[in-house]
Design a protein around this motif. Structure first.
Motif, PDB file in Angstrom:
ATOM      1  N   LEU A  61     -59.853   2.932  59.485  1.00  0.00           N
ATOM      2  CA  LEU A  61     -60.716   3.290  59.584  1.00  0.00           C
ATOM      3  C   LEU A  61     -62.058   3.478  60.742  1.00  0.00           C
ATOM      4  N   ARG A  62     -62.908   4.475  61.511  1.00  0.00           N
ATOM      5  CA  ARG A  62     -63.300   4.434  62.292  1.00  0.00           C
ATOM      6  C   ARG A  62     -64.812   5.516  62.347  1.00  0.00           C
ATOM      7  N   GLY A  63     -66.873   4.892  62.133  1.00  0.00           N
ATOM      8  CA  GLY A  63     -67.406   5.909  62.374  1.00  0.00           C
ATOM      9  C   GLY A  63     -67.730   6.243  61.176  1.00  0.00           C
ATOM     10  N   THR A  64     -67.226   5.216  60.675  1.00  0.00           N
ATOM     11  CA  THR A  64     -67.873   4.871  58.692  1.00  0.00           C
ATOM     12  C   THR A  64     -69.217   5.263  58.332  1.00  0.00           C
ATOM     13  N   GLN A  65     -69.698   4.657  59.189  1.00  0.00           N
ATOM     14  CA  GLN A  65     -71.509   4.577  58.984  1.00  0.00           C
ATOM     15  C   GLN A  65     -72.222   6.304  58.966  1.00  0.00           C
ATOM     16  N   ALA A  89     -59.384   8.585  49.259  1.00  0.00           N
ATOM     17  CA  ALA A  89     -59.668   7.105  48.782  1.00  0.00           C
ATOM     18  C   ALA A  89     -60.689   6.016  49.532  1.00  0.00           C
ATOM     19  N   THR A  90     -60.730   6.648  50.442  1.00  0.00           N
ATOM     20  CA  THR A  90     -61.736   6.192  51.579  1.00  0.00           C
ATOM     21  C   THR A  90     -63.819   7.347  51.325  1.00  0.00           C
ATOM     22  N   VAL A  91     -64.487   8.170  50.935  1.00  0.00           N
ATOM     23  CA  VAL A  91     -65.180   9.347  50.284  1.00  0.00           C
ATOM     24  C   VAL A  91     -64.812   8.788  49.359  1.00  0.00           C
ATOM     25  N   GLU A 204     -60.832   9.139  62.348  1.00  0.00           N
ATOM     26  CA  GLU A 204     -62.328   8.453  62.495  1.00  0.00           C
ATOM     27  C   GLU A 204     -63.269   9.873  62.326  1.00  0.00           C
ATOM     28  N   PHE A 205     -64.594   9.150  61.902  1.00  0.00           N
ATOM     29  CA  PHE A 205     -65.486  10.035  61.345  1.00  0.00           C
ATOM     30  C   PHE A 205     -67.050  10.454  62.764  1.00  0.00           C
ATOM     31  N   GLU A 232     -56.833  12.761  72.367  1.00  0.00           N
ATOM     32  CA  GLU A 232     -57.263  10.868  72.224  1.00  0.00           C
ATOM     33  C   GLU A 232     -56.496  10.032  71.513  1.00  0.00           C
ATOM     34  N   LEU A 233     -56.484   9.976  70.076  1.00  0.00           N
ATOM     35  CA  LEU A 233     -56.277   9.528  69.512  1.00  0.00           C
ATOM     36  C   LEU A 233     -54.942   8.934  69.342  1.00  0.00           C
TER      37      LEU A 233
END
Length: 241
Positions: A61-65, A89-91, A204-205, A232-233
Motif C-alpha cells: 500500500l502506498r499513499g495512505t497518508q 480491507a484497507t479503508v 497507490e493512493f 508505471e506500476l
C-alpha cells in the motif's frame, strides 16, 4: 503448482463468502451501521489473508497518508475482482457505488441497502432515480470515504475503458475531493485468467483532486493521473519478473 493454489483459493473464497453473507445479514439486522461495517471489513481482511497465504499475492500500500479523516471519493482503477477486497480491507469505514444487478441476490441486496451503498441503474427510471437521490442524501450526512470505479468495467493490465462522468457528479454533489487510486493487481489476478500468480502488487493512493466547476478538465486530469501511474506500476511489476 499455480493451478493447485488457484483452485484452493477458489474453494476458500466461495466458502468464506457464503459464511460472511450469513454473518453480515445478521449484523445488518442490528441497529446502526457499525456492526455491519465491521463485518464487511473483516470479510475484506479475510479474503486479503487468503490471497496472500494461499496464492502468494502480497499487497504493498502506498499513499495512505491521503486517507485523512476528511471524507473523500476514491476513484480507483479496476483490474481484478480482488480490488474491492483490498479496498474494503484497507479503508474503514467505506461506502461504495454498486450496480443494481447485485440487488437481485437475496442476501447481497439487503446487505448493500443497510451498508448505505449508492446503487446505480443502467436502465434508469423513476424508481432508480429515487433510490439514487436517497443514497446521495444519506452520504451527505455520512463521514465515510466513497469508492467508485470510474470506468465501470474490469480492465486487464494495459487496457482502458472510457471514464464515466458519474465520478465528477458524485464528488461535486457531495463537495468532496477525489483521491485517484492506481494499481498493478491485474498482474497477479487478471480478470481473464483463473490462475493467480504469486507476486507483490501495488495499490497507490494519489494526491487528491478537487472537482471544481470544469467537468471536462477534471475528467481529463483524473484519467491521466490514474492511467499514467497504473502504467508505471505495471511496468515496474513486469520488470521484477
Amino acid at each position: 503448482m499455480k493451478l493447485v493454489r488457484s483452485l484452493m483459493f477458489e474453494i476458500a473464497y466461495w466458502l468464506v463468502t457464503a459464511g460472511f453473507a450469513v454473518i453480515c445479514t445478521v449484523l445488518a439486522i442490528l441497529p446502526g451501521k457499525r456492526p455491519l461495517s465491521f463485518g464487511l471489513f473483516s470479510y475484506g481482511r479475510t479474503i486479503a489473508f487468503i490471497m496472500r497465504f494461499v496464492t502468494g499475492i502480497r499487497t504493498e500500500l502506498r499513499g495512505t497518508q491521503y486517507l485523512s479523516r476528511t471524507p473523500s471519493v476514491l476513484a480507483a482503477k479496476h483490474q481484478s475482482w480482488g480490488d474491492g477486497f483490498i479496498m474494503v480491507a484497507t479503508v474503514r469505514p467505506l461506502a461504495f457505488v454498486a450496480g443494481d444487478h447485485l440487488m437481485k441476490y437475496p442476501l447481497v441486496g439487503f446487505i448493500l441497502n443497510k451498508a448505505g451503498a449508492v446503487v446505480l441503474s443502467n436502465e434508469g427510471g423513476e424508481e432508480a432515480r429515487a433510490r439514487m437521490a436517497a443514497s446521495m442524501e444519506r452520504l451527505k450526512k455520512d463521514k465515510r470515504h466513497v469508492l467508485i470505479y470510474p470506468e465501470g468495467h474490469l480492465a486487464s493490465p494495459g487496457e482502458k475503458f472510457p471514464y464515466k462522468k458519474g465520478v465528477y457528479h458524485l464528488a461535486h454533489d457531495l463537495d468532496r475531493p477525489v483521491i485517484p487510486v492506481a494499481t498493478s493487481l491485474g498482474l497477479a489476478w487478471d480478470r481473464k485468467s483463473f490462475i493467480k500468480r504469486p507476486r507483490t502488487i501495488a495499490v497507490e493512493f494519489l494526491e487528491p483532486i478537487l472537482p471544481g466547476e470544469d467537468k471536462d478538465a477534471f475528467m481529463r486530469e483524473l484519467e491521466e493521473r490514474i492511467e499514467t501511474r497504473t502504467a508505471e506500476l505495471i511496468a515496474a511489476g513486469n520488470g521484477e519478473e
